[in-house]
Design an enzyme around this catalytic site. Sequence first.
Site, short mmCIF file in Angstrom:
data_model
loop_
_atom_site.label_atom_id
_atom_site.label_comp_id
_atom_site.label_asym_id
_atom_site.label_seq_id
_atom_site.Cartn_x
_atom_site.Cartn_y
_atom_site.Cartn_z
N ARG A 93 0.85 -1.20 0.00
CA ARG A 93 0.00 0.00 0.00
C ARG A 93 0.88 1.24 0.00
O ARG A 93 2.10 1.16 0.14
CB ARG A 93 -0.88 0.02 1.26
CG ARG A 93 -0.04 -0.11 2.53
CD ARG A 93 -0.69 0.38 3.78
NE ARG A 93 0.13 0.06 4.93
CZ ARG A 93 1.21 0.72 5.30
NH1 ARG A 93 1.63 1.76 4.59
NH2 ARG A 93 1.91 0.36 6.36
N TYR A 97 5.85 2.98 7.58
CA TYR A 97 5.64 1.92 8.55
C TYR A 97 4.43 2.22 9.44
O TYR A 97 4.19 3.37 9.82
CB TYR A 97 6.86 1.77 9.47
CG TYR A 97 8.00 1.02 8.85
CD1 TYR A 97 7.96 -0.36 8.70
CD2 TYR A 97 9.14 1.70 8.41
CE1 TYR A 97 9.03 -1.05 8.13
CE2 TYR A 97 10.20 1.03 7.85
CZ TYR A 97 10.14 -0.35 7.70
OH TYR A 97 11.19 -1.03 7.13
N TYR A 99 1.84 0.08 12.64
CA TYR A 99 1.65 -1.06 13.54
C TYR A 99 0.22 -1.54 13.47
O TYR A 99 -0.72 -0.74 13.36
CB TYR A 99 1.98 -0.64 14.99
CG TYR A 99 1.49 -1.63 16.03
CD1 TYR A 99 2.18 -2.82 16.26
CD2 TYR A 99 0.33 -1.37 16.76
CE1 TYR A 99 1.72 -3.74 17.20
CE2 TYR A 99 -0.13 -2.29 17.71
CZ TYR A 99 0.56 -3.47 17.92
OH TYR A 99 0.11 -4.37 18.84
N HIS A 100 0.02 -2.85 13.55
CA HIS A 100 -1.30 -3.44 13.73
C HIS A 100 -1.24 -4.41 14.90
O HIS A 100 -0.21 -5.08 15.11
CB HIS A 100 -1.77 -4.20 12.49
CG HIS A 100 -1.98 -3.34 11.29
ND1 HIS A 100 -2.73 -2.18 11.32
CD2 HIS A 100 -1.55 -3.46 10.01
CE1 HIS A 100 -2.75 -1.63 10.11
NE2 HIS A 100 -2.04 -2.40 9.31
N ALA A 168 -4.73 5.59 11.27
CA ALA A 168 -3.90 5.58 10.08
C ALA A 168 -4.72 5.10 8.89
O ALA A 168 -5.71 4.37 9.05
CB ALA A 168 -2.68 4.68 10.28
N GLY A 181 -6.88 -0.02 3.69
CA GLY A 181 -7.93 0.80 4.28
C GLY A 181 -7.47 1.59 5.48
O GLY A 181 -6.51 2.34 5.40
N CYS A 199 4.59 6.07 10.35
CA CYS A 199 4.36 6.92 9.16
C CYS A 199 5.50 7.91 8.92
O CYS A 199 5.32 8.93 8.25
CB CYS A 199 3.04 7.66 9.27
SG CYS A 199 1.63 6.54 9.49
#
Length: 248
Positions: A93, A97, A99-100, A168, A181, A199
């Site tokens: 995408r 960088y 984080y999830h 984000a 998304g 980011c």
Amino acid sequence: MVSEALNTETPGRHAPLALMRSDKRPVEWIVSDDVVGYEVALASMKQRAASIAAGEAEEAVWLLEHPPLYTAGTSARPDDLKSSRFPVFEAGRGGQYTYHGPGQRVAYVMLDLRQRGRDVRCLVQGLESWLIETLDAFNIIGKRSAGRIGVWVDRPEKGFARQDKIAALGVRVSKWVSFHGIALNVAPDLSHYDGIIPCGISDQGVTSFEDLGHLVSMPEVDMVLRQAFESCFGPTRLADPMPIAKPA
């Protein structure tokens, strides 16, 4: 298959009208209760986006949570990865960088932009509007920030002009169908962001509903997300679980 739909006739107050389908065809609204691995999610949404482009599947929004991980967008800089404490995945995408992890609501948005104005900038604006309206329902003032993607919250108690990022977003478009998304911080472990410069922005921080003193459940957030999505993009209907594809 469940066919419940919410009713919305006018676009959200922050969203471009062009994002509404003229035929008001509902978007499938899919929620995964289990944590979903990133590679599986990436393969599944790519497959769904290809099927939408081919006219073989409906548009969809897929809500889920991931295990703790970092993803690198196409503009990610190696120096922004400070620690590999969690797995790192190439996302494909836009952006850098991020984080999830658990406590963060990820929503993968697979929309046919041939029916929604063929304007990627307009799509990004609409996603930001969706998040801002969702936050507003919880009395959180989310804002756009000049030169930065995502949604931000003013934190004057932390210093002059200080803002923390609460959501984000990053999208990719192939054959005029979007995927990837948004990621909205509900109650993640914010220390997990310490392994990256989110980011690529080092002079601002990250926050969440919980960090701001708003203790809400994920189902409560999901309900408002759906209402705000319909305000910005048009009707949805609850759908069967997302077909899971095997990673390449």
